[in-house]
Design a protein around this motif. Sequence first.
Motif, mmCIF file in Angstrom:
data_model
loop_
_atom_site.group_PDB
_atom_site.id
_atom_site.type_symbol
_atom_site.label_atom_id
_atom_site.label_comp_id
_atom_site.label_asym_id
_atom_site.label_seq_id
_atom_site.Cartn_x
_atom_site.Cartn_y
_atom_site.Cartn_z
ATOM 1 N N UNK B 75 22.959 -36.685 46.571
ATOM 2 C CA UNK B 75 22.169 -37.135 45.426
ATOM 3 C C UNK B 75 22.928 -36.904 44.115
ATOM 4 N N UNK B 76 23.553 -35.747 44.005
ATOM 5 C CA UNK B 76 24.303 -35.420 42.778
ATOM 6 C C UNK B 76 25.429 -36.429 42.536
ATOM 7 N N UNK B 77 26.015 -36.927 43.617
ATOM 8 C CA UNK B 77 27.138 -37.872 43.481
ATOM 9 C C UNK B 77 26.756 -39.159 42.757
ATOM 10 N N UNK B 78 25.476 -39.500 42.814
ATOM 11 C CA UNK B 78 25.045 -40.723 42.133
ATOM 12 C C UNK B 78 25.342 -40.677 40.635
ATOM 13 N N UNK B 124 15.643 -53.168 40.041
ATOM 14 C CA UNK B 124 16.948 -53.812 39.812
ATOM 15 C C UNK B 124 17.963 -52.810 39.254
ATOM 16 N N UNK B 125 17.506 -51.911 38.401
ATOM 17 C CA UNK B 125 18.427 -50.952 37.778
ATOM 18 C C UNK B 125 18.910 -49.878 38.744
ATOM 19 N N UNK B 126 18.184 -49.718 39.859
ATOM 20 C CA UNK B 126 18.669 -48.805 40.912
ATOM 21 C C UNK B 126 19.547 -49.555 41.920
ATOM 22 N N UNK B 132 23.829 -49.572 36.291
ATOM 23 C CA UNK B 132 24.820 -49.214 35.259
ATOM 24 C C UNK B 132 24.814 -50.137 34.043
ATOM 25 N N UNK B 133 24.238 -51.335 34.184
ATOM 26 C CA UNK B 133 24.384 -52.338 33.112
ATOM 27 C C UNK B 133 23.686 -51.917 31.823
ATOM 28 N N UNK B 134 22.454 -51.361 31.975
ATOM 29 C CA UNK B 134 21.681 -51.002 30.790
ATOM 30 C C UNK B 134 22.441 -50.007 29.908
ATOM 31 N N UNK B 140 27.592 -44.531 40.293
ATOM 32 C CA UNK B 140 27.457 -45.142 41.627
ATOM 33 C C UNK B 140 27.010 -46.601 41.520
ATOM 34 N N UNK B 141 27.530 -47.451 42.410
ATOM 35 C CA UNK B 141 27.206 -48.883 42.338
ATOM 36 C C UNK B 141 25.736 -49.153 42.614
ATOM 37 N N UNK B 142 25.103 -48.255 43.393
ATOM 38 C CA UNK B 142 23.657 -48.350 43.524
ATOM 39 C C UNK B 142 23.111 -47.068 44.137
ATOM 40 N N UNK B 143 21.798 -46.871 43.933
ATOM 41 C CA UNK B 143 21.081 -45.821 44.660
ATOM 42 C C UNK B 143 20.692 -46.452 45.992
ATOM 43 N N UNK B 144 21.068 -45.815 47.086
ATOM 44 C CA UNK B 144 20.721 -46.397 48.387
ATOM 45 C C UNK B 144 19.203 -46.530 48.535
ATOM 46 N N UNK B 145 18.794 -47.601 49.189
ATOM 47 C CA UNK B 145 17.364 -47.839 49.390
ATOM 48 C C UNK B 145 16.660 -46.641 50.028
#
Lengths: 201, 201
Positions: B75-78, B124-126, B132-134, B140-145
């Motif tokens: 989680x911290x890696x995100x 969308x932001x996760x 990262x866009x906002x 991280x490229x995304x938070x895993x589902x």
Amino acid sequence: MQDHHGSKDLPGYNPGSPDVAKSPISFDEFRELKATCLFTDEDVAYLRLSYDVLKDQAEDLVTMWRGIIAQHTHLANYGLDRATGEPDKEYGAAVGKRFAQWVLDTARADYDQAWLDYQYEVGLRHHRSKKNKTDHANAAVQIRGRDLIGFAAATVAPMRPYLEKGGHSAETVQRMQDAWWKSMILQVTLWSQPYMNAGDF
Amino acid sequence: MQDHHGSKDLPGYNPGSPDVAKSPISFDEFRELKATCLFTDEDVAYLRLSYDVLKDQAEDLVTMWRGIIAQHTHLANYGLDRATGEPDKEYGAAVGKRFAQWVLDTARADYDQAWLDYQYEVGLRHHRSKKNKTDHANAAVQIRGRDLIGFAAATVAPMRPYLEKGGHSAETVQRMQDAWWKSMILQVTLWSQPYMNAGDF
């Protein structure tokens, strides 16, 4: 879950069978997911405490949950035969027995590799990829992902009176229900896997 | 959520703005989903009761949740910048303020069309589509589902001591927390939409 606790005669209930899908995530990844859910050994202990309280109430719980489903058209429709528009009673009966068994399995909290694999199977059976196949049914093509996840709330929120019947203190009942919330969220997370885009889970 | 309760100066927090995505599900479908979650007007009332209890504790809650995140590498890696491998503090600060605002918005329970649209934006932001866009970040490229849904348990389970600080009866605290569980599951369900295969949500 090797002996399935005497439930091997339950049609379509086959954890540990070669017919069951294998979990696409490893057991180490499953350990991480449990940590994400704050699911600990203490939760396992409280779930197992809930087993004694719930073991003779599993069918009552299923009746209660099905009452909720019956009250909402968009949920009740999932159980209709697509050819006749009538409830598929045979399918409903088979699913109901597995639903009651699920109460016991959740409370036993033997969340080993066979259990992990079976959660993926449960997800597939709600998803279009394997829906209806186990029971040769002709009901809804799938349970929508939104209802699969959202019904977690409808499952655990009304459990409190059932958990209270064991005569435990309010604090212990609270901890048992917390463990149910965590396990429920852990499970719907696993069940959601077939619904997700490649790489998104 | 028209006036955003004085939070319009929070960077990247813009419910009701034309920049926010529109919910792909209609308000009628949202009403159905609330029913799936057993989320009722009574839950709205208990969430609003929790507002007064939590309004001065939102930052403490965020600190507590971030403590959980910090304890788990996956989680911290995100929160690490992908170029440097170090925590992106500016991004973390911006997200933290919106996280505290989220506590207040959840408790206010004005779940109108603007709120529904914003939940899709949060998803969308996760997700990789808008991560990262906002904040023009490089985390991280995304938070895993799986972590998006699973962390619902880690969010609500530890809230009880904070809810107890309002001096309400144990029964009322219990009902407030039940309402939080339901709202949390409702929200992660909505947030999961960008993660799902076309037609599966």
